[in-house]
Design a protein around this motif. Structure first.
Motif, short mmCIF file in Angstrom:
data_model
loop_
_atom_site.label_atom_id
_atom_site.label_comp_id
_atom_site.label_asym_id
_atom_site.label_seq_id
_atom_site.Cartn_x
_atom_site.Cartn_y
_atom_site.Cartn_z
N THR A 135 0.83 -1.21 0.00
CA THR A 135 0.00 0.00 0.00
C THR A 135 0.86 1.25 0.00
O THR A 135 1.66 1.44 0.92
CB THR A 135 -0.93 0.02 1.23
OG1 THR A 135 -1.68 -1.21 1.27
CG2 THR A 135 -1.90 1.19 1.16
N PRO A 136 0.72 2.12 -1.03
CA PRO A 136 -0.08 1.90 -2.24
C PRO A 136 0.55 0.81 -3.09
O PRO A 136 1.73 0.48 -2.92
CB PRO A 136 -0.04 3.27 -2.93
CG PRO A 136 1.25 3.87 -2.48
CD PRO A 136 1.43 3.43 -1.06
N ASN A 311 -9.58 9.64 -20.63
CA ASN A 311 -10.13 8.75 -19.61
C ASN A 311 -11.31 8.02 -20.22
O ASN A 311 -12.40 8.57 -20.38
CB ASN A 311 -10.56 9.54 -18.38
CG ASN A 311 -10.98 8.65 -17.24
OD1 ASN A 311 -11.28 7.47 -17.42
ND2 ASN A 311 -11.03 9.21 -16.04
N LYS A 438 -1.15 12.09 -9.27
CA LYS A 438 -2.18 11.38 -8.51
C LYS A 438 -3.53 11.43 -9.22
O LYS A 438 -4.27 10.42 -9.23
CB LYS A 438 -2.30 11.98 -7.11
CG LYS A 438 -1.12 11.65 -6.20
CD LYS A 438 -1.32 12.23 -4.81
CE LYS A 438 -0.13 11.87 -3.92
NZ LYS A 438 -0.28 12.46 -2.55
N ASN A 439 -3.87 12.57 -9.81
CA ASN A 439 -5.16 12.67 -10.51
C ASN A 439 -5.21 11.74 -11.72
O ASN A 439 -6.25 11.14 -12.01
CB ASN A 439 -5.41 14.11 -10.95
CG ASN A 439 -5.91 14.97 -9.81
OD1 ASN A 439 -6.54 14.48 -8.87
ND2 ASN A 439 -5.64 16.27 -9.87
N GLN A 441 -3.44 8.89 -11.98
CA GLN A 441 -3.50 7.54 -11.43
C GLN A 441 -4.91 7.17 -10.96
O GLN A 441 -5.37 6.05 -11.15
CB GLN A 441 -2.53 7.40 -10.26
CG GLN A 441 -1.06 7.43 -10.64
CD GLN A 441 -0.17 7.44 -9.41
OE1 GLN A 441 -0.57 7.88 -8.33
NE2 GLN A 441 1.06 6.96 -9.57
N ASN A 442 -5.58 8.14 -10.35
CA ASN A 442 -6.89 7.89 -9.74
C ASN A 442 -8.06 8.10 -10.71
O ASN A 442 -9.22 7.95 -10.33
CB ASN A 442 -7.08 8.78 -8.52
CG ASN A 442 -6.08 8.48 -7.42
OD1 ASN A 442 -5.61 7.35 -7.30
ND2 ASN A 442 -5.73 9.48 -6.62
N ASN A 444 -8.99 10.94 -12.07
CA ASN A 444 -9.67 12.22 -11.85
C ASN A 444 -9.34 13.20 -12.98
O ASN A 444 -8.72 14.25 -12.77
CB ASN A 444 -9.25 12.81 -10.50
CG ASN A 444 -9.69 11.96 -9.34
OD1 ASN A 444 -10.72 11.29 -9.40
ND2 ASN A 444 -8.91 11.95 -8.28
N ASN A 474 -3.41 4.81 -17.34
CA ASN A 474 -4.28 5.83 -16.76
C ASN A 474 -5.55 6.05 -17.56
O ASN A 474 -6.54 6.56 -17.04
CB ASN A 474 -3.52 7.15 -16.63
CG ASN A 474 -2.33 7.02 -15.70
OD1 ASN A 474 -2.42 6.44 -14.63
ND2 ASN A 474 -1.19 7.56 -16.10
N LYS A 476 -7.37 3.74 -18.49
CA LYS A 476 -8.27 2.64 -18.11
C LYS A 476 -8.81 1.92 -19.35
O LYS A 476 -9.93 1.38 -19.36
CB LYS A 476 -9.43 3.13 -17.24
CG LYS A 476 -9.02 3.98 -16.05
CD LYS A 476 -8.00 3.28 -15.17
CE LYS A 476 -7.54 4.18 -14.01
NZ LYS A 476 -6.40 3.62 -13.27
#
Length: 551
Positions: A135-136, A311, A438-439, A441-442, A444, A474, A476
């Motif tokens: 984690t992570p 995305n 981070k955005n 990766q997540n 966002n 990223n 997806k």
């Protein structure tokens, strides 16, 4: 008497001058012959931002990589042409079927805390990155899937880590078993996810990579000081197994992401190296800088691609036709000719020039003619995509990018093209590098600026980027047929078959357009003439391991 003294003085001065000349000659000879000479062996450079992570299992960006590679020693290290050379491993054996590797480690290698570097340090680090409980999670865990049972363990299909194909046979022998032959494996193990870790130090402090004084490393340099958001200082590691070959005593990395300030610092001799791999020159000044001999500006093609990622799980880019419309309406030639100005070339594929193919480079063997910039076709695709989504008009769209004058100019140009060619307005949002990472990766984001450089010299370093569930996927993006082509490539060592299958995969992925390739990078940097034996390699990384200062 006075005359006699005067004559003696003349003789003495003459002898002194001769002696001084001889010494100067010897010093000069030593300077050129020894490579380093009497000059202060300190290299001053910049990185663009605070490294998000100096944990080899979590790193995934250029800034972190630039710091990590000199402070760790992997099994191999790549030279300027991307050829693997002995590093922590002094030699290795490969079985006839290409499935088993035996690495023989140097017996005199030490960690910075004095511990010997052992084969178990590699086994521990690799299994740690594969641990599904990490984690992570390690974003590059999939780079270890070449090992037997690695993917099964990481995806929880099996729970016995002892079945993973890496095992310390003894302190200095590492046995590795692959699931299928991998022609580029010796290149792959130079990558930072394959770096060793000192198990004792990691378990004693899970946040070991957060400060300089808690990092235990084994490379040619040590991280002496880390002033967060300001600078990092590396010093020569006196206990490195090949310390006699390391000339630089210190490397200072100032954290700065301002092209104008960087240029001023270079011109006023505050830094010795500017530009690649983490900083960019003011694009509007590049034509003038190319002509300035005092800059010693260097430009060369590197294996890296600049693109925008969509995305595919976020509206409206969950529709392939809308993604294609946005991509086809970009005038790539205009961007490289009028915006970037660094001899880049328009990209219509993901794999850049310079990556090996079967007998030539992949891009020579497989042309990137998968699509062309076509505004008329883009308009049709957008209209059809809107109908498929049931939209009366396109919903609000935002493009994110990390702070950079070049990224800003490109984004502004592309948004203007979308406005003129498609009649759509896209909002721009600049983000601090850590937030931007981070955005992405997540998930966002809707559209994000991105770039990808080679982790090893094979097309697969680009092709498997977009496999389902990949730690760096990223977008997806998910296509079972695409994933199957990747697995088929993994399963053969026949280079002809491998290249053909990867070409099919690239064509399929580009048809789905989870990314919009824009251009193939060039490496652009300036180095003072006295900076010797420091180079930018085939993939765009700077290597100063055997560099020195000669003044």
């Amino acid at each position: 008497m006075v005359r006699s003294i005067k004559g003696s003085a003349i003789v003495f001065v003459t002898v002194l001058l001769v002696w001084t000349t001889l010494l100067a000659g010897c010093a000069k000879k030593s300077n050129t012959g020894g490579g380093a000479g009497a000059a202060e062996q300190k290299l001053r450079m910049l990185i663009a931002s605070e490294p998000p992570s100096l944990d080899p299992g979590l790193a995934q960006d250029n800034n972190s990589s630039t710091v990590l590679r000199p402070i760790y020693d992997a099994l191999t290290r790549l030279d300027e042409k991307g050829e693997p050379k002995p590093a922590a491993a002094e030699k290795w054996d490969v079985s006839a079927d290409g499935l088993k590797y035996t690495f023989h480690l140097r017996s005199n290698a030490k960690w910075s805390n004095g511990d010997p570097v052992k084969a178990s340090d590699f086994e521990y680090a690799w299994k740690r990155a594969l641990d599904p409980a990490m984690t992570p999670p390690a974003p590059y865990a999939y780079q270890l899937y070449y090992l037997k049972n690695a993917e099964e363990y990481n995806t929880k299909k099996m729970t016995d880590a002892s079945q993973i194909g890496v095992k310390a046979k003894d302190d200095f022998t590492l046995d590795v078993e692959l699931k299928s032959p991998t022609p580029y494996f010796l290149s792959l193990v130079s990558f930072y996810t394959y770096f060793p870790l000192n198990e004792k130090a990691v378990k004693a402090n899970p946040a070991f990579a957060a400060e300089a004084n808690t990092m235990v490393t084994n490379g040619p340099f040590l991280l002496k000081e880390w002033k967060h958001n300001d600078s990092l200082t590396l010093t020569k590691n006196p206990n490195y197994h090949s310390a006699a070959d390391i000339k630089l005593t210190e490397v200072n990395m100032k954290i700065l992401n301002d092209a104008g300030t960087m240029l001023n610092m270079y011109n006023t001799n505050q830094i010795d190296w500017a530009g690649r791999p983490t900083n960019e020159f003011p694009v509007d000044q590049l034509p003038k800088l190319k002509q300035d001999k005092n800059m010693n500006l260097q430009i060369k093609g590197i294996a890296s691609t600049y693109y925008y990622e969509f995305n595919t799980k976020a509206e409206p880019f969950d529709n392939a036709k809308i993604r294609k419309a946005f991509s086809l309406s970009i005038d790539r030639k205009s961007i490289v000719d009028k915006i970037t100005l660094g001899d880049q070339t328009p990209a219509h594929g993901l794999v850049p020039p310079g990556i090996r193919g079967e007998t030539k480079t992949f891009r020579e063997e497989v042309k990137d003619d998968y699509f062309k910039d076509d505004v008329a076709e883009a308009k049709k695709l957008l209209e059809t995509g809107l109908k498929e989504k049931g939209y009366a008009k396109l919903p609000a769209v935002t493009l994110i990018y990390n702070k950079s004058e070049a990224h800003k100019k490109i984004a502004e140009a592309v948004v203007d093209m979308w406005r003129q060619n498609l009649g759509v307005d896209v909002k721009l949002e600049v983000q601090e590098f850590g937030v931007y990472i981070k955005n992405r990766q997540n998930g966002n984001f809707q559209i994000a600026r991105a770039g990808w450089g080679a982790d090893y010299n094979d097309p697969m370093t680009y092709i498997d980027l977009l496999q389902t569930g990949g730690g760096n996927n990223n977008s997806k993006y998910s296509n079972p047929e695409y994933d199957k082509l990747i697995k088929d490539t993994y399963g053969t060592s026949d280079q002809g078959k491998r290249m053909k299958t990867m070409a099919q995969a690239e064509k399929m992925m580009i048809a789905d357009m989870p990314i919009a390739p824009i251009y193939y990078y060039t490496g652009i940097w300036a180095q003072k003439p006295y900076v010797k034996n420091v180079f930018v390699d085939y993939k765009g990384d700077v290597d100063f391991i055997h560099g020195y200062i000669e003044k």
